[in-house]
Write an enzyme that holds these catalytic residues in place. Structure first.
Site, PDB file in Angstrom:
ATOM      1  N   ARG A  48       0.759  -1.004   0.149  1.00  0.00           N
ATOM      2  CA  ARG A  48       0.116   0.089   0.127  1.00  0.00           C
ATOM      3  C   ARG A  48       0.900   1.390   0.258  1.00  0.00           C
ATOM      4  O   ARG A  48       0.270   2.278  -0.515  1.00  0.00           O
ATOM      5  CB  ARG A  48      -0.863   0.157   1.329  1.00  0.00           C
ATOM      6  CG  ARG A  48      -1.973  -1.249   1.235  1.00  0.00           C
ATOM      7  CD  ARG A  48      -3.109  -0.655   0.402  1.00  0.00           C
ATOM      8  NE  ARG A  48      -4.314  -1.917   0.567  1.00  0.00           N
ATOM      9  CZ  ARG A  48      -5.369  -1.784   1.274  1.00  0.00           C
ATOM     10  NH1 ARG A  48      -5.199  -0.961   2.134  1.00  0.00           N
ATOM     11  NH2 ARG A  48      -6.062  -2.647   1.246  1.00  0.00           N
ATOM     12  N   ASP A  69     -15.885   9.739   6.946  1.00  0.00           N
ATOM     13  CA  ASP A  69     -14.738   8.518   6.468  1.00  0.00           C
ATOM     14  C   ASP A  69     -13.549   9.218   6.768  1.00  0.00           C
ATOM     15  O   ASP A  69     -13.354  10.557   7.094  1.00  0.00           O
ATOM     16  CB  ASP A  69     -14.915   8.168   5.032  1.00  0.00           C
ATOM     17  CG  ASP A  69     -14.312   6.646   5.003  1.00  0.00           C
ATOM     18  OD1 ASP A  69     -15.073   5.720   4.967  1.00  0.00           O
ATOM     19  OD2 ASP A  69     -13.199   6.565   4.662  1.00  0.00           O
TER      20      ASP A  69
END
Length: 301
Positions: A48, A159
């Site tokens: 990632r 979020d």
């Protein structure tokens, strides 16, 4: 593109992430977001972060760790963006929407008509990802309580990921996503793209008007939500927390929840050990332990 044509910073050979480097990021991510990464996530985390290291031309994960500390909040947000997973669907876990539409909303409608509750519903989608969940909730609520009904509907969507929120605010998805939306919602609430937007669908103006998007870190001490919420959907988020972080998050969610409100979690999640705080009315649907709640629901209508 041939290797020799790539920018020099993209051709830097990265060393594999060491256990020490993983521990540094593991501690930082837990401190910042309450997200616990077990040691088996080493390869996932390295994958990632690799793109960001190449963008910056950094030779090692430790160098990126120092860069994150040096740059402050802006880079920490990008780090957390890379860590989070933003996979979601419209009307995910349909049993919960069935409970909402067939049981709960009709009851609230009756209570509103009789004056036993205000004609207002406030909903929070905590961990809204790319927007499918809050727009699903908006469609469900407006089908029961259209603007002409006199009810006021508000959906707060938050979020951790700024990248996901950017997509959610646009409210545009590939046309294949339409398959996830029951037909009774498609025509009233969704738009189909034409011309340059062919092959896409977009959230229509009615549902966009009642959904507000904000970035929020569930690891924060205080959640900036004004007034009690009737419904909180925090689904497939708790799986990222260890037991201590999960309890802190649940405590904060319950503070924001109305005494007669409902908390929805994901089917892969559990509130085991929190029986003193919540009471289950269905698997994955809870009310406050000391709240009024409704009678227990069975799975069959």
């Amino acid at each position: 593109m041939k290797e020799e044509e790539r920018p020099a910073r993209e051709r830097i050979a990265l060393r594999p992430m060491t256990d020490r480097e993983f521990s540094l990021f593991q501690e930082l991510i837990y401190k910042e977001a309450g997200i616990y990464l077990s040691s088996v996530k080493n390869t996932l985390l390295a994958g990632r972060l690799t793109r960001r290291l190449r963008e910056l031309g950094l030779p090692s994960f430790e160098a990126y760790y120092r860069f994150v500390l040096q740059e402050g909040e802006a880079e920490r947000i990008l780090l957390l963006d890379a860590v989070t997973t933003n996979e979601t669907h419209f009307f995910r876990e349909p049993g919960q929407f069935e409970f909402l539409e067939r049981r709960l909303l009709p009851e609230w409608s009756r209570e509103g008509e009789s004056g036993r509750r205000p004609r207002k519903i406030r909903v929070w989608s905590a961990g809204c990802s790319t927007g499918e969940e809050p727009y699903s909730l908006a469609m469900s609520l407006l089908l029961q309580f259209p603007f002409t009904s006199g009810w006021r509907i508000e959906v707060l969507a938050t979020d951790l990921s700024t990248r996901a929120l950017e997509r959610a605010r646009k409210g545009v998805w590939p046309i294949e996503k339409a398959k996830e939306i029951p037909p009774r919602y498609l025509q009233p609430f969704m738009l189909r793209g034409t011309g340059s937007q062919e092959g896409k669908i977009k959230a229509g103006p009615e549902i966009r008007s009642i959904v507000q998007f904000e970035r929020l870190n569930l690891n924060e001490e205080v959640y900036p939500t004004s007034g009690p919420l009737d419904l909180i959907f925090c689904r497939n988020v708790l799986i990222y927390f260890d037991a201590e972080s999960k309890r802190r998050v649940i405590d904060r969610l319950l503070r924001a929840l109305s005494p007669t409100g409902y908390l929805f979690i994901g089917h892969a999640e559990s509130l085991t050990g929190l029986a003193d705080r919540v009471r289950s009315v269905l698997p994955t649907v809870y009310v406050k332990g000391g709240g009024r709640g409704n009678a227990e629901w069975s799975r069959k209508p």
